[in-house]
Enzyme design. Structure first.
Site, PDB file in Angstrom:
ATOM      1  CB  THR A 244      -1.004  -0.024   1.071  1.00 17.98           C
ATOM      2  OG1 THR A 244      -0.362  -0.022   2.267  1.00 17.98           O
ATOM      3  CG2 THR A 244      -2.013  -1.085   1.086  1.00 17.98           C
ATOM      4  N   GLY A 245       2.015   1.007   0.087  1.00 14.68           N
ATOM      5  CA  GLY A 245       3.065   2.204   0.149  1.00 14.68           C
ATOM      6  C   GLY A 245       2.868   3.002  -1.421  1.00 14.68           C
ATOM      7  NE  ARG A 246       5.207   8.912  -2.695  1.00 11.50           N
ATOM      8  CZ  ARG A 246       6.410   9.152  -3.490  1.00 11.50           C
ATOM      9  NH1 ARG A 246       5.999   9.246  -4.816  1.00 11.50           N
ATOM     10  NH2 ARG A 246       7.342   9.235  -3.295  1.00 11.50           N
TER      11      ARG A 246
ATOM     12  CE  LYS B 116      -3.220   1.212   5.445  1.00 13.13           C
ATOM     13  NZ  LYS B 116      -2.408   2.313   4.647  1.00 13.13           N
TER      14      LYS B 116
ATOM     15  CB  THR C 245      13.929  -1.377   1.703  1.00 21.08           C
ATOM     16  OG1 THR C 245      12.598  -1.817   1.597  1.00 21.08           O
ATOM     17  CG2 THR C 245      13.826  -0.275   2.653  1.00 21.08           C
ATOM     18  CD  GLU C 246      18.402   3.718  -1.964  1.00 23.22           C
ATOM     19  OE1 GLU C 246      19.129   4.350  -1.772  1.00 23.22           O
ATOM     20  OE2 GLU C 246      17.519   4.257  -2.713  1.00 23.22           O
TER      21      GLU C 246
ATOM     22  CD  GLU D 205      27.971   0.913  -8.664  1.00 22.17           C
ATOM     23  OE1 GLU D 205      27.867   1.336  -7.762  1.00 22.17           O
ATOM     24  OE2 GLU D 205      26.663   1.283  -9.476  1.00 22.17           O
TER      25      GLU D 205
ATOM     26  CG  HIS E 251      45.288  -0.204  11.335  1.00 23.57           C
ATOM     27  ND1 HIS E 251      46.347   0.020  10.592  1.00 23.57           N
ATOM     28  CD2 HIS E 251      45.403   0.414  12.381  1.00 23.57           C
ATOM     29  CE1 HIS E 251      47.104   1.311  11.184  1.00 23.57           C
ATOM     30  NE2 HIS E 251      46.468   1.298  12.440  1.00 23.57           N
TER      31      HIS E 251
END
Lengths: 408, 298
Positions: free
Chosen positions: B17-19, B43, B97-98, B214, B256
């Site tokens: 239900t999150g945006r 919900k 999720t970040e 990376e 170290h």
């Protein structure tokens, strides 16, 4: 990860029951003298800066009387240690040391577990020790779910050769330090040296601690101790970088914009996506371009964030053009990017005819973005060009500018 | 076949239900992916673009027999959401999720490993198998087909955005992808390049793999070892971004321990050297992927 200055890490481990030398923070030589007299001589003076290897940098001094404290603290407060100006010194009781050990707890990302590294040869460069005498350095992982039992911690010191009262005290100290590490969401906790004093006490003589930025929501007090923006930088933030942090913080939950200033350079660099930005920068450099900064935006930033960061990029002296590129976006609205960039160019009086701007933006709402960029007279590419091709155009346009200027 | 995702994937979204999650649900449905259920505590009875919402994952499983979960809950709740998914016998968990706390990640990754559950992420933009029109996460946005065409090249990327861009390059070269996976940009993630190369090696519908890397981590070093050991035998094309970072001053040394653990791994030049020595096709420029794919695959 956010770094803590030594006075804070010592406070935390001291409160957890690990012995630390008496210490106090001073901002002036007078204050240092006062604190030194309270603590008693001899005294150690340390520059309070968020960098390691301070001893090698000459940022740790020893004083036997109040005159020496005045002189040496003044010297320290005038120093800059690895780009960090010294604003405070730690005034500390000098310990009578019988033995120096090394201890650290960190996160081993490959093993996906916290790891303890310990050695009875402390105070030295332990990285070198680890290379030359790996048998003297013991590593032990902490089970992420079960933790480490006290007997396992005892075994670490026993294997290294401790026995008698030092074994008991070192075990107790390490049990508490592991607890500090886990309860504070630390990423590094290093005690170098952990000492056995002549009085037979085990004490943390020097400490280094970093905590996980992502976990600060559950550590209200700790978060006030963290050096902001201390993770990435190899030097303190420049004025412009500080302003850009503010631009980002204005809309903290909507997209991110980061700005890092490079030495020199003439290409303003505004790219998107972590990987896309790295690729863009490499591409410019590979064609002989010199970016003046490294900036990445992402996560669908609002227009004023794009505007603010673009203005910042354009305000650096020596910038002669702007490169705007993104990987094909999943959620970032490129029309919003377009509005912010074009407005900033106009407000800074940059005419794309004389100030080359190359844009490669494709993704959500790209039709509108294209119109906005084209209407402003900007050389625009969508998914008809790769990032690398756009970077090549940027460098060509700047070279053409050189030819024009020589012709005048 | 493909890896991880196919037409048998039965998908549930935790935090639907999150945006962001609701938007991703809409885009996924539009693409043709079936999403059977969502979970948001309190919900139950609601729906998100027609997908029924439940209070607990347990309930969603009883009714829909889901086996693949996408976690979209805020960082503080990820730990619990992953444990809930493991307890409910979910086989594959993708964490979008970040900024998940590291110690939480260590714990749930250890639990998932014990339970034999595959975790992608945290901080993954998603993954996709175009042949079956199945995607999870924001990957591809509302215009999935632009970047993702069905085909026989596997894509693995540390960067979410570059998962799309790399797949688009594959398409530009005249090929398509079997499965594209954004493995997540965090330091601690569930599945590494090596884990996915093992799956791609076994997949009869994948002929080659492209990776986008990376600085940091030991993932490419591990991949190189796999190649040398003969555990990955298909053509591997690798691009290592961030070479310029090596000419910057190093971050202030702070203790170290980090340097000792990493042992100097993580530098782009070292990754490039090891991959090349192991026989991977390391791209000098990213655009070299197009001619190189044509040359090696035709």
């Amino acid at each position: 990860m956010g770094k803590l200055l030594e006075n804070y890490s010592k406070k935390i481990i001291g409160e957890a029951g690990v012995a630390v030398p008496k210490n106090a923070v001073a901002r002036t030589p007078e204050e240092a003298m006062e604190k030194a007299e309270e603590i008693g001589f001899p005294i150690v003076l340390k520059a309070l800066v968020p960098v390691g290897k301070r001893g090698k940098a000459g940022a740790i001094k020893f004083a036997n009387n109040v005159q020496e404290v005045a002189q040496l603290s003044k010297e320290l407060l005038e120093m800059t240690v690895r780009h960090f100006p010294v604003e405070k010194v730690l005034v500390e009781e000098k310990i009578s040391i019988a033995q120096e050990w090394y201890l650290s707890i960190a996160i081993d990302k490959q093993a996906k577990a916290p790891v303890i590294i310990a050695s009875l040869d402390g105070g030295v460069d332990v990285e070198q020790l680890n290379r030359e005498h790996p048998e003297k350095v013991l590593t032990r992982h902490i089970d992420p779910i079960l933790g480490l039992a006290e007997f396992e911690i005892k075994e670490i010191w026993s294997e290294l050769g401790l026995t008698g009262k030092p074994l008991i005290l070192a075990t107790q100290a390490l049990v508490r330090l592991v607890k500090v590490f886990l309860e504070n969401d630390a990423t590094i906790l290093e005690i170098n040296p952990l000492v056995l004093t002549e009085a037979g006490e085990v004490m943390a003589a020097a400490s280094v601690m970093s905590v996980d930025d992502s976990a600060m929501y559950r550590h209200t007090e700790l978060s006030t101790m963290v050096q902001l923006g201390s993770e990435r930088s190899w030097r303190p933030l420049t004025e412009l970088e500080k302003q850009m942090v503010e631009v980002n913080e204005l809309d903290p939950y909507r997209g991110t914009a980061r700005y890092t200033e490079m030495d020199g350079g003439d290409i303003g660099f505004l790219c998107g996506g972590g990987g896309g930005s790295l690729l863009s920068f490499d591409a410019l450099v590979s064609f002989g371009g010199k970016p003046a900064n490294y900036s990445e935006v992402g996560g669908n930033p609002p227009e004023r964030k794009v505007y603010g960061i673009t203005k910042g990029i354009l305000s650096k002296p020596g910038v002669r053009g702007l490169f705007v590129a993104h990987n094909i976006t999943n959620n970032t609205q490129v029309d919003v990017m377009a509005k912010g960039v074009v407005q900033a160019l106009q407000d800074m009086g940059k005419d794309p005819l004389t100030f080359p701007v190359i844009v490669r933006e494709a993704g959500v709402n790209e039709k509108d973005a294209k119109e906005i960029f084209m209407a402003a007279g900007i050389e625009y590419y969508g998914d008809d060009a790769t990032i690398t091709e756009a970077a090549q155009r940027m460098v060509e346009r700047l070279k053409a500018l050189d030819v024009d200027e020589r012709g005048k | 076949m493909s890896i991880l995702l196919d037409k048998n994937s039965r998908i549930v979204i935790q935090g639907i239900t999150g945006r962001e999650a609701a938007m991703v649900t809409k885009h996924s449905l539009d693409y043709g992916t079936t999403i059977l259920a969502g979970v948001t505590p309190g919900k139950s009875g609601q729906d998100v673009h027609g997908v029924p919402v439940y209070d607990t994952l347990k309930k969603a499983i009883q009714i829909h027999e889901v086996n693949t979960s996408v976690v979209y809950v805020p960082p503080a709740f990820v730990y619990d959401a992953v444990l809930e998914a493991i307890a409910a016998n979910i086989e594959l968990i993708l964490i979008a999720t970040e900024n998940v706390p590291q110690l939480d990640a260590l714990k749930f990754l250890a639990r998932a490993k014990q339970a034999g559950v595959c975790v992608i992420g945290p901080n993954s933009v998603g993954m996709i198998t175009p042949k079956d029109r199945v995607k999870v996460g924001a990957i591809g946005g509302d215009n999935v087909e632009r970047c993702f065409a069905p085909g026989r090249v596997g894509v693995i990327s540390r960067s979410g955005g570059m998962t799309a861009e790399t797949s688009w390059m594959v398409k530009r070269a005249g090929y398509g992808v079997s499965t594209s996976v954004s493995i997540g940009g965090d330091g601690l993630i569930g599945s590494s390049i090596k884990d996915l190369l093992q799956l791609f090696e076994q997949d009869s519908e994948t002929d080659a793999v492209v990776t986008f890397s990376e600085p940091g981590t030991h993932f490419e070093e591990e991949a190189a070892e796999m190649l040398l050991a003969g555990e990955f035998t298909k053509p591997l094309f690798s691009f290592i971004a961030g070479r310029f970072t090596e000419s910057l001053p190093e971050g202030t040394v702070f203790g170290h321990a980090g340097a000792m653990i990493s042992g100097g791994t993580g530098k782009p030049s070292q990754k490039i050297f090891k991959l090349q020595a192991a026989g991977a096709h390391v791209l000098e420029r990213f655009d070299d992927l197009i001619p190189l794919l044509k040359q090696k695959l035709d």
